[in-house]
Design an enzyme around this catalytic site. Structure first.
Site, PDB file in Angstrom:
ATOM      1  N   HIS A 282      33.518 -58.654  -7.333  1.00  0.00           N
ATOM      2  CA  HIS A 282      34.205 -57.389  -7.602  1.00  0.00           C
ATOM      3  C   HIS A 282      34.510 -57.305  -9.103  1.00  0.00           C
ATOM      4  O   HIS A 282      34.816 -58.314  -9.738  1.00  0.00           O
ATOM      5  CB  HIS A 282      35.498 -57.300  -6.781  1.00  0.00           C
ATOM      6  CG  HIS A 282      36.106 -55.936  -6.840  1.00  0.00           C
ATOM      7  ND1 HIS A 282      36.846 -55.509  -7.913  1.00  0.00           N
ATOM      8  CD2 HIS A 282      36.041 -54.892  -5.975  1.00  0.00           C
ATOM      9  CE1 HIS A 282      37.221 -54.247  -7.692  1.00  0.00           C
ATOM     10  NE2 HIS A 282      36.750 -53.851  -6.526  1.00  0.00           N
TER      11      HIS A 282
ATOM     12  N   GLY B 204      39.517 -46.781  -8.848  1.00  0.00           N
ATOM     13  CA  GLY B 204      40.940 -46.480  -8.974  1.00  0.00           C
ATOM     14  C   GLY B 204      41.271 -45.382  -9.958  1.00  0.00           C
ATOM     15  O   GLY B 204      42.435 -45.194 -10.324  1.00  0.00           O
TER      16      GLY B 204
ATOM     17  N   SER C   3      36.728 -44.753  -6.026  1.00  0.00           N
ATOM     18  CA  SER C   3      37.402 -43.468  -5.760  1.00  0.00           C
ATOM     19  C   SER C   3      36.766 -42.685  -4.621  1.00  0.00           C
ATOM     20  O   SER C   3      36.741 -41.456  -4.646  1.00  0.00           O
ATOM     21  CB  SER C   3      37.465 -42.611  -7.037  1.00  0.00           C
ATOM     22  OG  SER C   3      38.244 -43.270  -8.023  1.00  0.00           O
TER      23      SER C   3
ATOM     24  N   GLU D 219      37.019 -56.423 -10.655  1.00  0.00           N
ATOM     25  CA  GLU D 219      38.338 -56.948 -11.036  1.00  0.00           C
ATOM     26  C   GLU D 219      38.294 -58.475 -11.153  1.00  0.00           C
ATOM     27  O   GLU D 219      39.021 -59.066 -11.959  1.00  0.00           O
ATOM     28  CB  GLU D 219      39.396 -56.467 -10.033  1.00  0.00           C
ATOM     29  CG  GLU D 219      39.678 -54.981 -10.234  1.00  0.00           C
ATOM     30  CD  GLU D 219      40.146 -54.236  -8.998  1.00  0.00           C
ATOM     31  OE1 GLU D 219      40.550 -54.876  -8.012  1.00  0.00           O
ATOM     32  OE2 GLU D 219      40.104 -52.996  -9.030  1.00  0.00           O
TER      33      GLU D 219
ATOM     34  N   LYS E 281      42.815 -55.188  -1.611  1.00  0.00           N
ATOM     35  CA  LYS E 281      43.249 -55.784  -2.889  1.00  0.00           C
ATOM     36  C   LYS E 281      44.587 -56.519  -2.692  1.00  0.00           C
ATOM     37  O   LYS E 281      44.829 -57.067  -1.621  1.00  0.00           O
ATOM     38  CB  LYS E 281      43.295 -54.723  -3.990  1.00  0.00           C
ATOM     39  CG  LYS E 281      41.950 -53.971  -4.100  1.00  0.00           C
ATOM     40  CD  LYS E 281      41.808 -53.140  -5.327  1.00  0.00           C
ATOM     41  CE  LYS E 281      40.443 -52.450  -5.316  1.00  0.00           C
ATOM     42  NZ  LYS E 281      40.193 -51.653  -6.496  1.00  0.00           N
TER      43      LYS E 281
ATOM     44  N   GLU F  54      29.533 -50.260  -7.528  1.00  0.00           N
ATOM     45  CA  GLU F  54      30.850 -49.740  -7.916  1.00  0.00           C
ATOM     46  C   GLU F  54      30.893 -49.565  -9.434  1.00  0.00           C
ATOM     47  O   GLU F  54      31.131 -50.543 -10.161  1.00  0.00           O
ATOM     48  CB  GLU F  54      31.956 -50.714  -7.497  1.00  0.00           C
ATOM     49  CG  GLU F  54      32.024 -50.963  -6.007  1.00  0.00           C
ATOM     50  CD  GLU F  54      33.414 -51.400  -5.579  1.00  0.00           C
ATOM     51  OE1 GLU F  54      34.017 -50.704  -4.755  1.00  0.00           O
ATOM     52  OE2 GLU F  54      33.907 -52.412  -6.093  1.00  0.00           O
TER      53      GLU F  54
ATOM     54  N   ASN G 138      38.807 -52.581   1.018  1.00  0.00           N
ATOM     55  CA  ASN G 138      39.261 -53.655   0.131  1.00  0.00           C
ATOM     56  C   ASN G 138      40.734 -53.394  -0.159  1.00  0.00           C
ATOM     57  O   ASN G 138      41.063 -52.542  -0.979  1.00  0.00           O
ATOM     58  CB  ASN G 138      38.422 -53.629  -1.149  1.00  0.00           C
ATOM     59  CG  ASN G 138      38.895 -54.638  -2.168  1.00  0.00           C
ATOM     60  OD1 ASN G 138      39.759 -55.474  -1.881  1.00  0.00           O
ATOM     61  ND2 ASN G 138      38.331 -54.578  -3.363  1.00  0.00           N
TER      62      ASN G 138
HETATM   63  P1  PGA Z   1      39.070 -47.482  -5.183  1.00  0.00           P
HETATM   64  O1  PGA Z   1      38.570 -49.013  -5.255  1.00  0.00           O
HETATM   65  O2  PGA Z   1      38.523 -46.894  -3.915  1.00  0.00           O
HETATM   66  O3  PGA Z   1      40.559 -47.570  -5.203  1.00  0.00           O
HETATM   67  O4  PGA Z   1      38.501 -46.792  -6.385  1.00  0.00           O
HETATM   68  C1  PGA Z   1      37.295 -49.365  -4.815  1.00  0.00           C
HETATM   69  C2  PGA Z   1      37.088 -50.839  -5.033  1.00  0.00           C
HETATM   70  O5  PGA Z   1      37.551 -51.380  -6.031  1.00  0.00           O
HETATM   71  O6  PGA Z   1      36.465 -51.499  -4.196  1.00  0.00           O
END
Ligand code: PGA
Length: 250
Positions: free
Chosen positions: A96, A172, A212, A98, A14, A166, A12
């Site tokens: 997601h 993140g 992460s 976010e 982003k 997740e 992803n």
């Molecule tokens: P990250 O994000 O690996 O940077 O923690 C994962 C995600 O949001 O899909």
């Protein structure tokens, strides 16, 4: 993991990249793809999808990061699942955290987007996960159950859906749950799918862990019985790290 489920390592990206960056990253992933057994998927920002489609080889799948529930119409700034399909995508991420947080998306919105993905012939990568407050108060499995009940369309099956677990607090942040905690949630998700959609769906659906995941911790996470791959954010922006995670699949 069982032999029935080919691991899926999804990137992803982003809101990152430029045409040059995306081309180089897509080429880097493509070069390494023949060396890994896992299926690879990259999900660039929508404006870069045609660029990435042109740079990828056929061994790497392409996906969107979101879609609108409608097929077309007066929805300024949005992309439909049909548009993603037309641009070469086979997958779309929906729900997601976010999107849920920044855009107020509810389980109902996520379910409608997953239905749109199915309508367009895309596989929906449906994201769920608890907050740290949920985990601290012992509500993780209840939250996961409610998100599954509300976000997963009735017509979902092992072919048209992937579920990504997740934890919001792990995205993140560099923090991850323990491997035992991840396995507990994944086993719960599979049990819910079994109860609602039957044995074949439960046995075949791929459950990704996200939050992460990095080359350093991927091997332990990907070895868990009910983890069938990863949804990778930050570490998907470097081809070497993304491929190293993919190479960690058992
Ligand atoms: P990250 O994000 O690996 O940077 O923690 C994962 C995600 O949001 O899909």
């Amino acid at each position: 993991m069982t032999d029935a489920r080919r691991p899926l390592i999804a990137g992803n990206w982003k809101m990152n990249g430029s045409a040059t960056f995306a081309t180089e990253l897509a080429q880097g992933v493509s070069v390494g793809a023949p060396g890994v057994l896992a299926e690879l998927l990259v999900c660039p920002p929508s404006v870069l999808i045609p660029t990435v489609a042109a740079a990828l080889n056929e061994g790497v799948a392409l996906g969107g990061q979101d879609c609108h529930a409608a097929e077309s119409g007066a929805h300024t700034g949005e992309n439909s699942a049909e548009m993603l399909k037309d641009a070469g995508c086979g997958y779309v991420i929906v729900g997601h955290s976010e999107r849920r947080t920044d855009h107020g998306e509810t389980n109902e919105h996520v379910c409608a987007k997953a239905e749109a993905a199915h309508r367009a012939g895309l596989c929906a990568v449906i994201c769920i996960g608890e907050t740290d407050a949920d985990r601290d108060t012992g509500k993780t499995l209840d939250v996961i159950s409610a998100q599954l009940a509300g976000s997963v369309p009735a017509a979902s099956n092992a072919a048209n859906m992937v579920i990504a677990y997740e934890p919001v607090w792990a995205i993140g942040t560099g923090r991850t749950p323990t491997n035992d905690d991840v396995q507990e949630v994944h086993a719960h998700i599979r049990a819910v799918v079994k109860a609602s959609r039957g044995d074949a769906a439960a046995a075949g659906v791929r459950l990704l862990y996200g939050g992460s995941m990095k080359p350093e911790n991927a091997e332990g996470l990907l070895a868990l019985a009910d983890v069938d791959g990863g949804l990778i954010g930050g570490a998907s922006l470097k081809a070497a790290d993304f491929l190293a995670i993919a190479a960690s699949c058992p």
